[in-house]
Design an enzyme around this catalytic site. Structure first.
Site, PDB file in Angstrom:
ATOM      1  N   GLY A  89      21.470   3.040 -29.354  1.00  0.00           N
ATOM      2  CA  GLY A  89      20.808   1.864 -28.789  1.00  0.00           C
ATOM      3  C   GLY A  89      19.372   2.108 -28.362  1.00  0.00           C
ATOM      4  O   GLY A  89      18.837   1.379 -27.534  1.00  0.00           O
ATOM      5  N   GLY A 138      16.816   2.407 -30.679  1.00  0.00           N
ATOM      6  CA  GLY A 138      15.904   2.013 -31.748  1.00  0.00           C
ATOM      7  C   GLY A 138      15.744   3.074 -32.825  1.00  0.00           C
ATOM      8  O   GLY A 138      14.875   2.962 -33.679  1.00  0.00           O
ATOM      9  N   SER A 162      18.256   3.807 -34.799  1.00  0.00           N
ATOM     10  CA  SER A 162      19.219   3.371 -35.796  1.00  0.00           C
ATOM     11  C   SER A 162      20.485   4.215 -35.883  1.00  0.00           C
ATOM     12  O   SER A 162      20.910   4.643 -36.960  1.00  0.00           O
ATOM     13  CB  SER A 162      18.565   3.259 -37.177  1.00  0.00           C
ATOM     14  OG  SER A 162      19.219   2.238 -37.862  1.00  0.00           O
ATOM     15  N   ASP A 181      16.766   0.235 -42.257  1.00  0.00           N
ATOM     16  CA  ASP A 181      17.503   1.300 -41.583  1.00  0.00           C
ATOM     17  C   ASP A 181      18.524   1.956 -42.511  1.00  0.00           C
ATOM     18  O   ASP A 181      18.644   3.169 -42.580  1.00  0.00           O
ATOM     19  CB  ASP A 181      18.248   0.736 -40.355  1.00  0.00           C
ATOM     20  CG  ASP A 181      17.300   0.140 -39.338  1.00  0.00           C
ATOM     21  OD1 ASP A 181      16.073   0.225 -39.541  1.00  0.00           O
ATOM     22  OD2 ASP A 181      17.795  -0.411 -38.343  1.00  0.00           O
TER      23      ASP A 181
HETATM   24  P1  ADP Z   1      20.455   1.538 -32.637  1.00  0.00           P
HETATM   25  O1  ADP Z   1      20.865   1.321 -34.048  1.00  0.00           O
HETATM   26  O2  ADP Z   1      19.005   1.354 -32.412  1.00  0.00           O
HETATM   27  O3  ADP Z   1      20.916   2.843 -32.068  1.00  0.00           O
HETATM   28  P2  ADP Z   1      22.170  -0.730 -32.272  1.00  0.00           P
HETATM   29  O4  ADP Z   1      22.419  -1.631 -31.123  1.00  0.00           O
HETATM   30  O5  ADP Z   1      21.757  -1.314 -33.557  1.00  0.00           O
HETATM   31  O6  ADP Z   1      21.131   0.386 -31.771  1.00  0.00           O
HETATM   32  O7  ADP Z   1      23.478   0.101 -32.579  1.00  0.00           O
HETATM   33  C1  ADP Z   1      24.139   0.791 -31.540  1.00  0.00           C
HETATM   34  C2  ADP Z   1      25.630   0.547 -31.647  1.00  0.00           C
HETATM   35  O8  ADP Z   1      26.168   1.258 -32.781  1.00  0.00           O
HETATM   36  C3  ADP Z   1      26.389   1.094 -30.475  1.00  0.00           C
HETATM   37  O9  ADP Z   1      26.431   0.151 -29.414  1.00  0.00           O
HETATM   38  C4  ADP Z   1      27.773   1.336 -31.058  1.00  0.00           C
HETATM   39  O10 ADP Z   1      28.496   0.132 -31.138  1.00  0.00           O
HETATM   40  C5  ADP Z   1      27.453   1.766 -32.486  1.00  0.00           C
HETATM   41  N1  ADP Z   1      27.387   3.239 -32.590  1.00  0.00           N
HETATM   42  C6  ADP Z   1      26.332   3.981 -32.996  1.00  0.00           C
HETATM   43  N2  ADP Z   1      26.635   5.302 -33.003  1.00  0.00           N
HETATM   44  C7  ADP Z   1      27.922   5.397 -32.602  1.00  0.00           C
HETATM   45  C8  ADP Z   1      28.827   6.507 -32.388  1.00  0.00           C
HETATM   46  N3  ADP Z   1      28.451   7.774 -32.603  1.00  0.00           N
HETATM   47  N4  ADP Z   1      30.082   6.206 -31.982  1.00  0.00           N
HETATM   48  C9  ADP Z   1      30.462   4.933 -31.770  1.00  0.00           C
HETATM   49  N5  ADP Z   1      29.664   3.873 -31.931  1.00  0.00           N
HETATM   50  C10 ADP Z   1      28.404   4.084 -32.343  1.00  0.00           C
HETATM   51 MG    MG Z   2      20.675  -0.536 -35.175  1.00  0.00          MG
END
Ligand code: ADP
Ligand code: MG
Length: 369
Positions: free
Chosen positions: A106, A108, A110, A156
């Protein structure tokens, strides 16, 4: 266990080309050396059991469920990929998936695309399928758009799937064609997390999209082949200045000038001219701050602090804005000084300790052997 395999897919950072994707323009991401790993173990049935070490919980679902629905849960990203892969005609075998993410979630960078792309590799390999990298990225984007319900572009997933070590990609968001560009080995992609996320982000994002559409509408009246701001030049914009409201004019000026900057930045990398590249990053930030108005005081401060450090070619906000991260291009030998000075300067003013990730451009998704 027999048949267990491991796949990884990286997060990413966008070096230049912000808010150009939905205007069918150019972006320049690099995959980073922070990845999500998925360990897949076959099962005899048609169930998927998914466990995330980061979230600490497991969820199980049936691939034969006639009406798979999103559950507003992290596992939607994995289930969405499974659903889309099956819809594309690739029948999947059941599996246990164990996820370990090192991409900050979360922020940015990805983590969502990294999770999708790594899961797609794991599910496909476990079922004896293989899909070319760009097609795989499109399927993952569809999963995020249609199953998770996030209206994201292709950048992404594409960079997580197709990234190359020590390279950035210049991606044409209209044609999805990309050019591979060299990043010199002595440079680091230093990402600074402001640790803030202002509430405005979503409403302002939608407002910017509408403002760009208003700009397109204006130009399309006299030139029906204008489909996106991509099709308008700065000279045309200047000629229309008095016909546009001040705000629409500035929004258009950001998008059109940013597209031009990405093309110039690609030429700079081709020529190994990091000074020129850094100047374009700085200009990109100013345009996002002044014309597009998606920065905030924390992002501006972080960029300003970066600009004062020795060995920094350039710095800018990266991502949608209103918080999140900045990207600075820094000489490797100056990275430690950068971290110290930027962190203490930022903390002094804001009271917040920033997270700083020192990255290199990494390979896209692959099996871990
Ligand atoms: P970003 O892609 O910038 O990190 P997003 O809001 O698009 O932010 O995506 C984050 C979401 O992806 C998290 O809230 C979760 O639901 C999911 N996520 C990402 N990595 C994991 C992980 N390692 N385990 C579980 N969920 C994940
Ligand atoms: Mg994302």
């Amino acid at each position: 266990m027999a048949g267990t395999r491991v796949f990884r897919a990286p997060g990413r950072v966008n070096l230049i080309g912000e808010h150009t994707d939905y205007n069918e323009g150019f972006v320049m991401p690099a995959a980073i050396n922070f990845a999500t790993t998925v360990t897949v173990t076959p099962r005899a049935d048609r169930r998927l059991s998914v466990f995330s070490e980061n979230c600490g919980d497991a969820i199980e679902f049936d691939l034969d469920d006639p009406e798979p629905r999103s559950a507003s849960h992290w596992s939607d990203y994995v289930r969405g990929v499974a659903v889309v892969l099956e819809q594309s005609g690739r029948r999947l075998n059941g599996a246990n998936l164990r996820i370990r993410g090192e991409v900050p979630i979360g922020s940015g960078l990805s983590s969502s695309a990294a999770l999708e792309v790594a899961s797609a590799h794991a599910l496909l390999a476990n079922s004896g399928h293989s899909v070319p990298p760009v097609a795989l990225a499109k399927l993952c984007q569809r999963a995020e758009n249609e199953f998770v319900g996030m209206r994201c572009g292709i950048m992404d997933q594409l960079i997580s799937s197709c990234g190359q070590a020590d390279r950035a990609l210049m991606l044409d968001c209209r044609s999805l064609e990309y050019t591979v560009l060299p990043l010199p080995a002595e440079v680091r992609l230093v990402i600074c997390n402001t640790m803030v996320k202002h509430e405005l982000a979503n409403t302002e994002y939608n407002a910017r999209r509408a403002e760009c559409e208003a700009g397109v509408h204006h130009f399309a009246q006299s030139r029906p082949n204008v489909r996106a701001l991509r099709d308008v030049t700065l000279a045309e914009l200047e000629r229309s200045r008095t016909d546009l409201s001040e705000v629409i004019y500035r929004r258009c000026r950001h998008v059109i000038s940013e597209n031009a900057r990405v093309l110039e930045a690609a030429a700079a990398l081709e020529a190994s001219d990091l000074e020129a590249f850094g100047q374009l990053m700085n200009k990109s930030h100013h345009s996002l701050r002044d014309d597009y108005e998606v920065s905030c005081k924390e992002l501006d401060l972080m960029v300003e602090l970066a600009g004062q450090v020795e060995g920094v070619y350039g710095a800018r906000m990266t991502g949608g804005g209103f918080g999140g991260c900045t990207i600075s291009l820094v000489k490797a030998e100056n990275v430690e000084g950068f971290k110290r000075r930027v962190a203490s300067g930022y903390e002094q003013v804001t009271g917040l300790a920033p997270e700083i990730y020192v990255c290199t451009a990494a390979q896209g998704a692959a099996e871990v052997i």
